[in-house]
Design a protein around this motif. Sequence first.
Motif, PDB file in Angstrom:
ATOM      1  N   GLU A   1      -0.547   3.989   0.810  1.00 21.01           N
ATOM      2  CA  GLU A   1       0.130   2.802   0.388  1.00 21.01           C
ATOM      3  C   GLU A   1      -0.550   1.844  -0.307  1.00 21.01           C
ATOM      4  O   GLU A   1      -0.201   1.189  -1.491  1.00 21.01           O
ATOM      5  CB  GLU A   1       0.608   2.177   1.628  1.00 21.01           C
ATOM      6  CG  GLU A   1       1.790   1.361   1.346  1.00 21.01           C
ATOM      7  CD  GLU A   1       2.080   0.572   2.742  1.00 21.01           C
ATOM      8  OE1 GLU A   1       2.026   0.974   3.857  1.00 21.01           O
ATOM      9  OE2 GLU A   1       2.783  -0.730   2.606  1.00 21.01           O
ATOM     10  N   SER A   2      -1.892   1.607  -0.090  1.00 20.52           N
ATOM     11  CA  SER A   2      -2.790   0.717  -0.660  1.00 20.52           C
ATOM     12  C   SER A   2      -3.189   1.215  -2.170  1.00 20.52           C
ATOM     13  O   SER A   2      -3.326   0.315  -2.960  1.00 20.52           O
ATOM     14  CB  SER A   2      -4.005   0.189  -0.062  1.00 20.52           C
ATOM     15  OG  SER A   2      -4.816   1.388   0.091  1.00 20.52           O
ATOM     16  N   ILE A   3      -3.337   2.314  -2.129  1.00 14.84           N
ATOM     17  CA  ILE A   3      -3.701   2.925  -3.632  1.00 14.84           C
ATOM     18  C   ILE A   3      -2.627   2.821  -4.515  1.00 14.84           C
ATOM     19  O   ILE A   3      -2.499   2.447  -5.619  1.00 14.84           O
ATOM     20  CB  ILE A   3      -4.233   4.404  -3.490  1.00 14.84           C
ATOM     21  CG1 ILE A   3      -5.653   4.339  -2.778  1.00 14.84           C
ATOM     22  CG2 ILE A   3      -4.373   5.166  -4.844  1.00 14.84           C
ATOM     23  CD1 ILE A   3      -6.111   5.936  -2.426  1.00 14.84           C
TER      24      ILE A   3
ATOM     25  N   ALA B   1      -1.691   4.589   5.359  1.00 16.28           N
ATOM     26  CA  ALA B   1      -1.996   3.028   4.963  1.00 16.28           C
ATOM     27  C   ALA B   1      -3.087   3.048   3.515  1.00 16.28           C
ATOM     28  O   ALA B   1      -2.898   2.495   2.748  1.00 16.28           O
ATOM     29  CB  ALA B   1      -2.995   2.561   5.872  1.00 16.28           C
ATOM     30  N   VAL B   2      -3.896   4.147   3.428  1.00 11.41           N
ATOM     31  CA  VAL B   2      -4.573   4.508   2.495  1.00 11.41           C
ATOM     32  C   VAL B   2      -4.024   4.577   1.193  1.00 11.41           C
ATOM     33  O   VAL B   2      -3.807   4.073   0.060  1.00 11.41           O
ATOM     34  CB  VAL B   2      -5.849   5.448   2.586  1.00 11.41           C
ATOM     35  CG1 VAL B   2      -6.466   5.501   1.254  1.00 11.41           C
ATOM     36  CG2 VAL B   2      -6.658   4.958   3.693  1.00 11.41           C
TER      37      VAL B   2
ATOM     38  N   ASP C   1      -3.520   9.949   4.845  1.00  7.96           N
ATOM     39  CA  ASP C   1      -3.501   8.680   5.661  1.00  7.96           C
ATOM     40  C   ASP C   1      -2.697   7.580   5.016  1.00  7.96           C
ATOM     41  O   ASP C   1      -2.832   7.104   3.681  1.00  7.96           O
ATOM     42  CB  ASP C   1      -5.040   7.934   5.694  1.00  7.96           C
ATOM     43  CG  ASP C   1      -5.041   6.843   6.597  1.00  7.96           C
ATOM     44  OD1 ASP C   1      -6.122   6.547   7.386  1.00  7.96           O
ATOM     45  OD2 ASP C   1      -4.197   5.848   6.496  1.00  7.96           O
TER      46      ASP C   1
ATOM     47  N   GLU D   1      -3.024  12.236  -0.087  1.00  2.00           N
ATOM     48  CA  GLU D   1      -3.838  11.676   0.794  1.00  2.00           C
ATOM     49  C   GLU D   1      -2.964  11.723   1.924  1.00  2.00           C
ATOM     50  O   GLU D   1      -1.664  11.402   2.183  1.00  2.00           O
ATOM     51  CB  GLU D   1      -3.905  10.054   0.161  1.00  2.00           C
ATOM     52  CG  GLU D   1      -4.372   9.113   1.192  1.00  2.00           C
ATOM     53  CD  GLU D   1      -5.793   9.282   1.954  1.00  2.00           C
ATOM     54  OE1 GLU D   1      -6.663   9.280   1.048  1.00  2.00           O
ATOM     55  OE2 GLU D   1      -5.956   9.562   3.039  1.00  2.00           O
TER      56      GLU D   1
END
Lengths: 125, 555
Positions: free
Chosen positions: A15-17, A12-13, A10, A8
Motif C-alpha cells: 500500500e505504501s509503495i 502494508a508495504v 505484505d 509484494e
Amino acid sequence: MANLLLIEDDPAVAESIIFVLENNNHQATHVSNLEQATHSIHQDNHFDAAIVDVWLSGEDGLSLFQRNEDGSEKTNLPLIVISGGGPGRTLEAVTARADACGAVTVLYKPFSDEDLLGAIAKAIE
Amino acid sequence: MLNVSFLLAFILATLLGLALFAIGFSLGLMMKWLRAQELAKTETVLDLFSVIDHSNVGYAIADDEGRLIYTSNSFLSMACLSKENNMLNKHWFRLDLASDGLKARRQAEWKQVVRARKNWHGILRWKIGPRRRKFFEATLKYMAPNRWAFIIQDRSLQIESRRQMANQEALTHFLLNNLPLIVTLQHPDGRFLFVTENFAERLGLPISEILGKRPAEIPTFVVTERVQQLFAHAVISGQPLNAAAIEITEGAFKDTHWLYYITPLVDSEGYIDRVLTVSVEMTDKVRLQQERQAFADKLIELQKIEAMNRFAAGLAHEVSNIIHPVGVYARALVENPDIEKRQTYLRQINQAILAAGELLHKTKDMTKPYSEPVDNVDIVALARDLLELINDLNRGRDPIRSTLPEKSVFVRASKTGLRQVLLNLINNALDATEQGGAIYLEIGEAEEAESPPDEPFAIPCPYIFIRVRDEGIGMDQDVQEQIFDTFFTTKKDNMGTGLGLAFVRNLIASWDGQINIKSELGDGASFTVWLPKISKALENGVMEELDGKLAVNRG
C-alpha cells in the motif's frame, strides 16, 4: 509515467509503495504471490517494469525472473528487487541473486521514495 | 679208692664226649638251618628283582668304562633299547639319540665319577626320538672293582608336568604384565600379596617394596578416598564390584582414568581372606570422549549462534516491512502537512508502531530460553498431564495415541519450556490433521544404535527422543527447510506468528538438544526432539549405599 507490476506479500508495504507510485504519476498493479504475478504478466503485456519482493511467504519472488536452463529469459520485464532481508537473505546473497536475474537495482527496506523513483526511471530508460 | 676215681673219670669223660657230640650235632643242624634261611633270602631277593623289573625302576651293571655288563628287562624297556640287539659291552651313554656333544659330556662325567669312586645321583635326559625324550632319576653306585650299579627311575611325567606348569606360569605372568591391566591380590586389610609388574613399574618401585605394604604406606601411590571406600565396601559386604569409574588425580597415577573391579575371595571356611582387584586403564578413552564432548559442545554453541542469527535476520525482515510504510507516510506528511487523507496516513503510522510493539512483545520470549534455569524434568509425567489436558480440550476429536515408558525418564530442561515445546508440536499436529488423521506421541530412550540424523555426534549418547507424528497434510521439502525459521508460517489469515517452531528449536538447542522433521506433502509429518539423557546417578547411589553400610559397621 510507467506501468508497473508490484509483487509484494505484505499488504502494508504494498500500500505504501503504491502510494508513492501514484503520487508520482505511475500506474501500478499489485499482486501478492507468484501465481497471480504469472497470471498478470500473461494477461497484460504492457508492464514497463516489475518491482519484486524476494520473500513471498515462503515463495521465492526471484524464481519468476531467473533465466531458464537454456539461458533464455522467462520474462524480459525490467526488474527492481526489494528486500527486507531475512534468514539466508543477507545483503550479499540477495544482490548476487538479483544480479543473476539481471535486476536493474536492489532496494533494501526501508528505502526512500527517491531511490524507488530513480530505479524506475533507470528501468524504463 | 683208685677204682672209684677211675670210674668217676670214665663217667666224666663219657659225659664230655656226649656233650661234645650234642654240640657238634646241633651245630650241624644250625648250619643247615642257616643255609636254608640264606636260600630263602636269595629267593626273596630274586623275587624282589623281578618285581622291580616290572616297575618303573631299571638297573644295570657297567664296568669302569661304562660298558654294560648286565641289564634288567625294565632297564632296556625304559631306555627304549631292544632286547634283540645285544646291548652288552656297549657304552650306555651312547645308546640314545642325544647329540654327539651331549654324549661326549656324559662320557667325561662318567670318567670323573669312576675316578673319584663316589656315588652319583641326578637327572638324566634320554632322547628317544625327534622331539621325544624321557627324564630318568639316575643313581650310580660303586659295587666292586670294575663294577658299577646303575639304577634309573622314570620321572618324565613329573618333570614334563612341572615344565608345563612353569610354562603356563610364565605365560600367565607374561599376559598379566602385557595387558593394559593392573592386577593385585590384597589382604582384606589392604596389604599387597601380589601385584603385576606394570603396577610396580608405574610406581617406580621394585615389587619387593610393594608386597606386604598397605596402599597408604606407599608414598607414590595416592588413591582417592573413593577407591578406599569401594575396597572397604567390597570387603565388608563380600559383594564384588564391577567397573567403577575411577579418576586418580595425584601421585604416580596422576590424571589417569580406570575401570576398577574388586572381587573378594573366600577361604574354605567362607571367610574373605584375599581381595582380587583388576584395574583397566581408560585414560585414552576418557580423553577421546572429552575431546568429542568438547567438539559436541562447540557444535551446540554454533547451533545456538546460528539460531540467534536466523532469529535476528527474521526480526530484521519483519521490522523493515513494518517501518517502510512509516517512512513513506511520514515523508509525505512532512512534504505536505495538509495532505488529503492526512488522518489515514497518521493512522497507518500508528498501526505500524503498534505492530512493531506487538512483534517485540512476542519476540521477548525468544531470549527466555537462554536465561531460564534448567532442572531434572520427568518428561513422562509431564507428557501424561499434558495429554490429559489436550484430550479434554479437544473433545470430539480422536485422542492422541501415546507410547510412553512406564518408568520416569529425566531430562535437563525447564519444565515450562518443555511443556511449551510439547504443546507447540501437538498444536501443529492438530492443525495439520483438521481434515482427519491420527496423532501419535512417542517417548523413548535411544542408545548408540540410533543417532539423530544430523550431526550424529552433536548429542552424546544415550539420549531421550520425543516424537510427535501426525497423519495430516504433511509438507514439501521447501517448507521443511524453512519451518524452523523465525517468522516463517504456512498458516493463513494471521493464524500463526511464525515464531512457534523457531522458539521450540531455540529452546531445545539451549538444552543441548536437537529437533528434526520428516515429512512428505500429503503424507503426514513427524517431529522428533532429541535430548541428552541424564547419566544415571548410579555411582552416587553406590556411594550412598556404601556410606550407609560403613556407618552401620562403625556403629
